[in-house]
Write an enzyme that holds these catalytic residues in place. Structure first.
Site, PDB file in Angstrom:
ATOM      1  N   ARG A  63       0.808  -1.226   0.000  1.00 43.92           N
ATOM      2  CA  ARG A  63       0.000   0.000   0.000  1.00 43.92           C
ATOM      3  C   ARG A  63       0.837   1.270   0.000  1.00 43.92           C
ATOM      4  NH1 ARG A  63      -3.450  -2.080   4.777  1.00 43.92           N
ATOM      5  NH2 ARG A  63      -2.544  -4.156   4.478  1.00 43.92           N
ATOM      6  N   GLU A  78       1.402  -7.226  13.107  1.00 38.64           N
ATOM      7  CA  GLU A  78       0.250  -7.417  14.001  1.00 38.64           C
ATOM      8  C   GLU A  78      -0.325  -8.818  13.783  1.00 38.64           C
ATOM      9  OE1 GLU A  78      -2.905  -4.714  13.102  1.00 38.64           O
ATOM     10  OE2 GLU A  78      -3.962  -5.060  14.981  1.00 38.64           O
TER      11      GLU A  78
HETATM   12  O1  LIG Z   1       3.146  -1.535  11.734  1.00 45.19           O
HETATM   13  P1  LIG Z   1       3.022  -2.978  11.347  1.00 45.19           P
HETATM   14  O2  LIG Z   1       2.514  -3.838  12.468  1.00 45.19           O
HETATM   15  O3  LIG Z   1       4.289  -3.510  10.786  1.00 45.19           O
HETATM   16  O4  LIG Z   1       1.894  -3.110  10.234  1.00 45.19           O
HETATM   17  C1  LIG Z   1       1.750  -2.204   9.168  1.00 45.19           C
HETATM   18  C2  LIG Z   1       1.866  -2.883   7.838  1.00 45.19           C
HETATM   19  O5  LIG Z   1       0.853  -3.874   7.681  1.00 45.19           O
HETATM   20  C3  LIG Z   1       0.196  -3.666   6.439  1.00 45.19           C
HETATM   21  O6  LIG Z   1       0.804  -4.314   5.385  1.00 45.19           O
HETATM   22  P2  LIG Z   1       0.743  -5.904   5.208  1.00 45.19           P
HETATM   23  O7  LIG Z   1       1.929  -6.518   5.874  1.00 45.19           O
HETATM   24  O8  LIG Z   1      -0.606  -6.379   5.637  1.00 45.19           O
HETATM   25  O9  LIG Z   1       0.994  -6.113   3.665  1.00 45.19           O
HETATM   26  P3  LIG Z   1       0.187  -5.684   2.368  1.00 45.19           P
HETATM   27  O10 LIG Z   1       0.239  -4.161   2.294  1.00 45.19           O
HETATM   28  O11 LIG Z   1       0.977  -6.318   1.280  1.00 45.19           O
HETATM   29  O12 LIG Z   1      -1.215  -6.198   2.481  1.00 45.19           O
HETATM   30  C4  LIG Z   1       0.299  -2.178   6.222  1.00 45.19           C
HETATM   31  O13 LIG Z   1       0.095  -1.826   4.861  1.00 45.19           O
HETATM   32  C5  LIG Z   1       1.672  -1.875   6.713  1.00 45.19           C
HETATM   33  O14 LIG Z   1       2.656  -2.084   5.707  1.00 45.19           O
HETATM   34  N1  LIG Z   2      -5.539  -3.089  11.435  1.00 39.87           N
HETATM   35  C1  LIG Z   2      -4.922  -3.007  10.259  1.00 39.87           C
HETATM   36  N2  LIG Z   2      -5.586  -2.568   9.170  1.00 39.87           N
HETATM   37  C2  LIG Z   2      -4.970  -2.492   7.975  1.00 39.87           C
HETATM   38  N3  LIG Z   2      -3.693  -2.842   7.789  1.00 39.87           N
HETATM   39  C3  LIG Z   2      -3.002  -3.280   8.843  1.00 39.87           C
HETATM   40  N4  LIG Z   2      -1.726  -3.679   8.992  1.00 39.87           N
HETATM   41  C4  LIG Z   2      -1.535  -4.038  10.267  1.00 39.87           C
HETATM   42  N5  LIG Z   2      -2.647  -3.869  10.975  1.00 39.87           N
HETATM   43  C5  LIG Z   2      -3.579  -3.402  10.121  1.00 39.87           C
END
Ligand SMILES: O=P(O)(O)OC[C@H]1O[C@H](OP(=O)(O)OP(=O)(O)O)[C@H](O)[C@@H]1O
Ligand SMILES: Nc1ncnc2[nH]cnc12
Length: 223
Positions: free
Chosen positions: A109, A146
């Site tokens: 994202r 998370e």
């Molecule tokens: O602060 P954190 O606990 O590290 O979480 C935040 C990250 O989690 C989500 O990505 P995700 O790993 O779900 O990957 P994606 O964007 O490919 O779905 C979000 O877009 C951040 O990159």
């Molecule tokens: N609650 C949340 N919503 C969307 N992206 C996330 N990445 C980690 N936690 C998330």
């Protein structure tokens, strides 16, 4: 003092029933306390009117991708051209005169918000990707999430020691992802000027992982 209490609207007719709990972050480090849990509490004098529209455009999906996670869905923000433009504009206004030479976006994202910011401020864009996606030589950092663990990689040579970097992602939760991104950039000797996210989940204390590196967010949400 006047307060804005923001109860976001459901962003689209197709959204499932839920109680959205995204609130406007007090911008520029001005945080006003005293509100009830889940409510927006921002001093009117310091709030940018665009933030309420951004907050209300983000959909919250309970129990995705697993039970207990309140998923902050920015795809509904992307469906709203004003909210999307306002989001980019707020970051550009903040970073345009900070001598930033590289915007690093975290997959996936961060690839949505990073490139328009980079183009607008005249910086290069560097994608920080999930493992085995980049074809050239890479350096890697592992991190915990998370809801799981992961790794990100950066092309060797994409960021130089004399670069001034902005790290962009949609959301900071535990801070593991941003921390790994910052480590990749600092390993090559570059300076991380700031990390910028649309959303923060303050309860998860992601900022603590980043030490004294500044994190700028537009809105806050309950985890
Ligand atoms: O602060 P954190 O606990 O590290 O979480 C935040 C990250 O989690 C989500 O990505 P995700 O790993 O779900 O990957 P994606 O964007 O490919 O779905 C979000 O877009 C951040 O990159
Ligand atoms: N609650 C949340 N919503 C969307 N992206 C996330 N990445 C980690 N936690 C998330």
């Amino acid at each position: 003092m006047l307060f804005l209490r923001c109860q976001p609207r459901v962003p689209s007719a197709s959204a499932p029933p839920f109680r959205p709990r995204v609130r406007v972050a007090a911008p520029l480090g001005v945080r006003v306390t005293g509100g009830r849990r889940g409510q927006a509490v921002v001093a009117m004098a310091s709030a940018d009117a665009r933030l309420a529209g951004i907050a209300s455009s983000i959909r919250v999906i309970p129990d995705f991708p697993k039970p207990g996670i309140m998923f902050q869905d920015i795809t509904t923000l992307l469906l709203d051209p004003k909210a999307f433009r306002d989001t980019i504009d707020l970051f550009v206004e903040r970073y345009k005169d900070q001598g930033i030479t590289v915007v690093a976006g975290v997959e996936a994202r961060g690839f949505i918000f990073g490139p328009p910011i980079a183009l607008a401020i005249g910086a290069k864009f560097v994608p920080l990707r999930k493992p085995k996606k980049l074809p050239g030589e890479v350096i890697s950092e592992e991190y915990s999430l998370e809801y799981g663990t992961d790794k990100i990689e950066m092309h060797v040579g994409a960021v130089q020691a004399n670069d001034r970097a902005l790290v962009v992602d949609d959301l900071i939760a535990t801070g593991g992802t941003l921390c790994a991104a910052v480590k990749l950039i600092e390993r090559v000797g570059a300076k991380v000027v700031e990390c910028a996210c649309v959303i923060e989940l303050p309860e998860l204390k992601g900022r603590d992982k980043l030490g004294d590196r500044p994190v700028f967010v537009l809105v806050e949400a309950d985890a």
